[in-house]
Design a protein around this motif. Structure first.
Motif, PDB file in Angstrom:
ATOM      1  N   VAL A  70       0.834  -1.206   0.000  1.00 39.29           N
ATOM      2  CA  VAL A  70       0.000   0.000   0.000  1.00 39.29           C
ATOM      3  C   VAL A  70       0.868   1.255   0.000  1.00 39.29           C
ATOM      4  O   VAL A  70       0.619   2.202  -0.759  1.00 39.29           O
ATOM      5  CB  VAL A  70      -0.967  -0.012   1.211  1.00 39.29           C
ATOM      6  CG1 VAL A  70      -1.697   1.308   1.345  1.00 39.29           C
ATOM      7  CG2 VAL A  70      -1.947  -1.162   1.091  1.00 39.29           C
ATOM      8  N   LEU A  71       1.906   1.276   0.824  1.00 32.18           N
ATOM      9  CA  LEU A  71       2.803   2.436   0.859  1.00 32.18           C
ATOM     10  C   LEU A  71       3.537   2.610  -0.472  1.00 32.18           C
ATOM     11  O   LEU A  71       3.727   3.740  -0.936  1.00 32.18           O
ATOM     12  CB  LEU A  71       3.810   2.293   1.999  1.00 32.18           C
ATOM     13  CG  LEU A  71       3.270   2.552   3.395  1.00 32.18           C
ATOM     14  CD1 LEU A  71       4.330   2.219   4.437  1.00 32.18           C
ATOM     15  CD2 LEU A  71       2.826   3.981   3.541  1.00 32.18           C
ATOM     16  N   ASN A  72       3.945   1.522  -1.085  1.00 32.29           N
ATOM     17  CA  ASN A  72       4.601   1.605  -2.389  1.00 32.29           C
ATOM     18  C   ASN A  72       3.671   2.191  -3.444  1.00 32.29           C
ATOM     19  O   ASN A  72       4.083   3.038  -4.240  1.00 32.29           O
ATOM     20  CB  ASN A  72       5.094   0.229  -2.843  1.00 32.29           C
ATOM     21  CG  ASN A  72       6.345  -0.186  -2.128  1.00 32.29           C
ATOM     22  OD1 ASN A  72       7.262   0.590  -1.974  1.00 32.29           O
ATOM     23  ND2 ASN A  72       6.373  -1.431  -1.690  1.00 32.29           N
ATOM     24  N   VAL A  73       2.420   1.759  -3.455  1.00 34.79           N
ATOM     25  CA  VAL A  73       1.448   2.290  -4.409  1.00 34.79           C
ATOM     26  C   VAL A  73       1.234   3.782  -4.161  1.00 34.79           C
ATOM     27  O   VAL A  73       1.170   4.580  -5.107  1.00 34.79           O
ATOM     28  CB  VAL A  73       0.115   1.508  -4.327  1.00 34.79           C
ATOM     29  CG1 VAL A  73      -0.995   2.207  -5.081  1.00 34.79           C
ATOM     30  CG2 VAL A  73       0.304   0.094  -4.834  1.00 34.79           C
ATOM     31  N   LEU A  74       1.155   4.176  -2.898  1.00 32.98           N
ATOM     32  CA  LEU A  74       0.980   5.583  -2.557  1.00 32.98           C
ATOM     33  C   LEU A  74       2.164   6.423  -3.031  1.00 32.98           C
ATOM     34  O   LEU A  74       1.988   7.491  -3.633  1.00 32.98           O
ATOM     35  CB  LEU A  74       0.788   5.734  -1.047  1.00 32.98           C
ATOM     36  CG  LEU A  74       0.602   7.150  -0.531  1.00 32.98           C
ATOM     37  CD1 LEU A  74      -0.720   7.717  -1.024  1.00 32.98           C
ATOM     38  CD2 LEU A  74       0.661   7.169   0.975  1.00 32.98           C
ATOM     39  N   VAL A  75       3.371   5.941  -2.799  1.00 33.66           N
ATOM     40  CA  VAL A  75       4.567   6.676  -3.225  1.00 33.66           C
ATOM     41  C   VAL A  75       4.633   6.768  -4.744  1.00 33.66           C
ATOM     42  O   VAL A  75       4.939   7.826  -5.302  1.00 33.66           O
ATOM     43  CB  VAL A  75       5.842   6.027  -2.649  1.00 33.66           C
ATOM     44  CG1 VAL A  75       7.096   6.561  -3.312  1.00 33.66           C
ATOM     45  CG2 VAL A  75       5.915   6.251  -1.150  1.00 33.66           C
ATOM     46  N   ILE A  76       4.303   5.688  -5.443  1.00 33.45           N
ATOM     47  CA  ILE A  76       4.302   5.716  -6.907  1.00 33.45           C
ATOM     48  C   ILE A  76       3.273   6.709  -7.422  1.00 33.45           C
ATOM     49  O   ILE A  76       3.546   7.488  -8.343  1.00 33.45           O
ATOM     50  CB  ILE A  76       4.049   4.300  -7.472  1.00 33.45           C
ATOM     51  CG1 ILE A  76       5.256   3.405  -7.190  1.00 33.45           C
ATOM     52  CG2 ILE A  76       3.736   4.349  -8.957  1.00 33.45           C
ATOM     53  CD1 ILE A  76       5.013   1.948  -7.461  1.00 33.45           C
TER      54      ILE A  76
END
Length: 83
Positions: A70-76
């Motif tokens: 989820v954090l990776n998707v948010l950062v992307i």
């Protein structure tokens, strides 16, 4: 591009570090170097030592893969929108 270290770049670098911890395989890699959870459970490494704490962080990040995704998707998403 600015080369200064901001809170955003620090958070991104921590996220990359946690991603690296999350993909480590305990049986194939960590146990070879005595960094698996079994080393703490067997008493070979004290849980209060720096090595024991590192093992705890690695184990915790392996269990927290869904929040990491989820954090990776948010950062992307933020990087795509704001550059």
């Amino acid at each position: 591009p600015s080369t200064t270290m901001t809170l955003w770049t620090f958070c991104q670098s921590m996220l990359l570090t946690f991603n690296a911890f999350a993909i480590l395989n305990e049986q194939r890699f960590l146990d070879k170097y005595g960094l698996g959870q079994g080393a703490v459970n067997s008493g070979y490494v004290p849980s209060g030592s720096a090595r024991g704490q590192l093992i705890g962080v690695v184990t915790a990040t392996q269990y927290a893969r869904v929040p990491l995704v989820v954090l990776n998707v948010l950062v992307i998403f933020v990087k795509m929108v704001f550059g």
